[in-house]
Design a protein around this motif. Structure first.
Motif, mmCIF file in Angstrom:
data_model
loop_
_atom_site.group_PDB
_atom_site.id
_atom_site.type_symbol
_atom_site.label_atom_id
_atom_site.label_comp_id
_atom_site.label_asym_id
_atom_site.label_seq_id
_atom_site.Cartn_x
_atom_site.Cartn_y
_atom_site.Cartn_z
ATOM 1 N N LEU A 25 0.769 -1.155 0.011
ATOM 2 C CA LEU A 25 -0.295 -0.036 0.010
ATOM 3 C C LEU A 25 0.868 1.225 0.021
ATOM 4 O O LEU A 25 0.306 2.304 -0.323
ATOM 5 C CB LEU A 25 -1.054 -0.100 1.231
ATOM 6 N N LEU A 26 2.007 1.029 0.507
ATOM 7 C CA LEU A 26 2.747 2.323 0.407
ATOM 8 C C LEU A 26 4.083 2.383 -0.581
ATOM 9 O O LEU A 26 5.162 3.132 -0.379
ATOM 10 C CB LEU A 26 3.388 2.656 1.939
ATOM 11 N N ALA A 27 4.077 1.561 -1.557
ATOM 12 C CA ALA A 27 5.039 1.157 -2.612
ATOM 13 C C ALA A 27 5.234 2.719 -3.177
ATOM 14 O O ALA A 27 4.206 3.408 -3.305
ATOM 15 C CB ALA A 27 4.744 0.134 -3.542
ATOM 16 N N PRO A 28 6.396 3.010 -3.417
ATOM 17 C CA PRO A 28 7.637 2.157 -3.521
ATOM 18 C C PRO A 28 8.585 2.371 -2.330
ATOM 19 O O PRO A 28 9.598 2.076 -2.188
ATOM 20 C CB PRO A 28 8.530 2.784 -4.630
ATOM 21 N N CYS A 29 7.721 2.627 -0.965
ATOM 22 C CA CYS A 29 8.569 2.518 0.242
ATOM 23 C C CYS A 29 9.331 1.562 0.632
ATOM 24 O O CYS A 29 8.908 0.317 0.269
ATOM 25 C CB CYS A 29 7.614 3.037 1.341
ATOM 26 N N GLU A 30 10.476 1.645 1.116
ATOM 27 C CA GLU A 30 11.151 0.503 1.754
ATOM 28 C C GLU A 30 10.715 -0.168 3.223
ATOM 29 O O GLU A 30 10.650 1.052 4.112
ATOM 30 C CB GLU A 30 12.681 0.574 1.691
ATOM 31 N N VAL A 31 10.387 -1.004 3.574
ATOM 32 C CA VAL A 31 9.642 -1.656 4.743
ATOM 33 C C VAL A 31 10.567 -2.432 5.149
ATOM 34 O O VAL A 31 11.207 -3.545 4.790
ATOM 35 C CB VAL A 31 8.215 -2.104 4.692
ATOM 36 N N ASP A 57 11.667 7.177 8.134
ATOM 37 C CA ASP A 57 10.754 8.384 7.946
ATOM 38 C C ASP A 57 9.308 8.226 8.497
ATOM 39 O O ASP A 57 8.960 9.234 9.013
ATOM 40 C CB ASP A 57 10.221 8.431 6.441
ATOM 41 N N LEU A 58 9.325 6.846 8.850
ATOM 42 C CA LEU A 58 7.910 6.500 9.717
ATOM 43 C C LEU A 58 8.270 5.036 10.467
ATOM 44 O O LEU A 58 8.780 4.265 9.760
ATOM 45 C CB LEU A 58 6.880 6.172 8.733
ATOM 46 N N VAL A 59 8.002 4.958 11.887
ATOM 47 C CA VAL A 59 7.901 3.796 12.702
ATOM 48 C C VAL A 59 6.569 3.300 12.858
ATOM 49 O O VAL A 59 5.906 4.056 13.269
ATOM 50 C CB VAL A 59 8.746 3.927 13.792
ATOM 51 N N VAL A 60 6.275 2.178 12.501
ATOM 52 C CA VAL A 60 5.042 1.571 12.547
ATOM 53 C C VAL A 60 5.040 0.505 13.572
ATOM 54 O O VAL A 60 5.881 -0.407 13.252
ATOM 55 C CB VAL A 60 4.308 1.270 11.168
ATOM 56 N N GLY A 61 4.349 0.288 14.582
ATOM 57 C CA GLY A 61 4.356 -0.645 15.641
ATOM 58 C C GLY A 61 2.792 -1.220 15.825
ATOM 59 O O GLY A 61 2.091 -0.423 16.129
ATOM 60 N N HIS A 62 2.798 -2.548 15.766
ATOM 61 C CA HIS A 62 1.490 -2.978 16.125
ATOM 62 C C HIS A 62 1.602 -3.891 17.275
ATOM 63 O O HIS A 62 2.450 -4.578 17.779
ATOM 64 C CB HIS A 62 0.919 -4.209 14.919
ATOM 65 N N SER A 63 0.618 -3.401 18.296
ATOM 66 C CA SER A 63 0.402 -4.273 19.823
ATOM 67 C C SER A 63 1.566 -3.991 20.420
ATOM 68 O O SER A 63 2.286 -2.923 20.744
ATOM 69 C CB SER A 63 0.076 -5.642 19.532
ATOM 70 N N ILE A 183 -3.547 4.086 6.101
ATOM 71 C CA ILE A 183 -2.582 4.663 4.945
ATOM 72 C C ILE A 183 -2.839 6.009 4.926
ATOM 73 O O ILE A 183 -1.884 6.860 4.436
ATOM 74 C CB ILE A 183 -2.967 3.758 3.655
ATOM 75 N N PRO A 184 -4.094 6.687 4.672
ATOM 76 C CA PRO A 184 -4.203 8.258 4.393
ATOM 77 C C PRO A 184 -3.570 8.900 5.385
ATOM 78 O O PRO A 184 -2.715 9.827 4.958
ATOM 79 C CB PRO A 184 -5.550 8.451 4.534
ATOM 80 N N PHE A 185 -3.472 8.617 6.916
ATOM 81 C CA PHE A 185 -2.797 9.052 7.760
ATOM 82 C C PHE A 185 -1.159 9.151 7.381
ATOM 83 O O PHE A 185 -0.297 9.952 7.815
ATOM 84 C CB PHE A 185 -3.004 8.969 9.114
ATOM 85 N N MET A 186 -0.656 7.733 7.318
ATOM 86 C CA MET A 186 0.456 7.487 7.232
ATOM 87 C C MET A 186 1.423 8.176 5.775
ATOM 88 O O MET A 186 2.366 8.641 5.910
ATOM 89 C CB MET A 186 1.026 5.943 6.956
ATOM 90 N N GLU A 187 0.406 8.080 4.816
ATOM 91 C CA GLU A 187 0.966 8.924 3.509
ATOM 92 C C GLU A 187 1.161 10.603 3.902
ATOM 93 O O GLU A 187 2.028 11.076 3.455
ATOM 94 C CB GLU A 187 -0.086 8.786 2.517
#
Length: 193
Positions: A25-31, A57-63, A183-187
């Motif tokens: 969903l955030l291509a071409p971002c490197e994850v 550029d962004l740290v995403v963490g689940h739980s 995704i809209p917030f992350m973008e």
């Protein structure tokens, strides 16, 4: 190219499906999605070193990953159903626990004992210490209204007023929920830097 550090939850790994959803969903971002050690000192050290070296550029963490992401001060963060009290959940799971997604080293299980629970409980005591307006502005939280495992929305809002987003869903977000609510917030956050 934008770079995202994804931090998985308890009993999971960097191979957790949410990392692949973000890649799509955030291509071409490197994850970047490492397997995080269970021992809290090793986990924090690995994640802090990755942030220092990779400068995501962004740290995403689940739980449990949201617990760790919250501690990556100075970086833009998205906490998805973060568990700020993992020690309480761990105390209900003592013993050998199977990993729910494959680990790169081939490990299939880990062990929870009182020592591990106490180490997490000790880290939980200072989670919100020293927050300033800049750090609050860098942090956003996403909270499923139907989450029956972790409910930290009110606590998040007390420390990050107005930075929480409620969405319909459960603890493990689905592809449509991630696409519509996160995704809209992350973008927007990626373009804000």
């Amino acid at each position: 190219m934008d770079k995202i550090l994804f931090i998985h939850g308890l009993a999971s790994s960097g191979a957790y499906k949410m990392a692949d959803i973000l890649r799509h969903l955030l291509a071409p971002c490197e994850v970047i999605a490492p397997d995080v050690p269970m021992e809290p000192g090793a986990a924090f050290g690995l994640l802090r070193d990755l942030c220092t070296r990779e400068r995501p550029d962004l740290v995403v963490g689940h739980s449990l990953g949201g617990f760790w992401a919250q501690q990556m001060r100075g970086f833009r963060k998205a906490l998805v159903n973060p568990d700020f009290h993992a020690s309480a959940l761990m105390r209900t799971m003592k013993g050998e626990v199977p990993y729910l997604s494959p680990r790169s080293g081939g490990e299939v299980s880990f062990f929870i004992d009182e020592e591990l629970c106490a180490a997490y409980e000790d880290r939980e005591k200072s989670l919100f210490a020293g927050l300033d307006s800049e750090e609050i502005a860098l942090t956003r939280g996403f909270f499923a209204e139907g989450d029956t495992l972790v409910q930290c929305f009110d606590e998040f809002e007390a420390h990050y007023p107005g930075r929480g987003v409620r969405y319909p869903g459960g603890h493990l977000p689905t592809y449509p929920e991630i696409r519509r609510w996160m995704i809209p917030f992350m973008e927007a956050d990626l373009h804000r830097r």
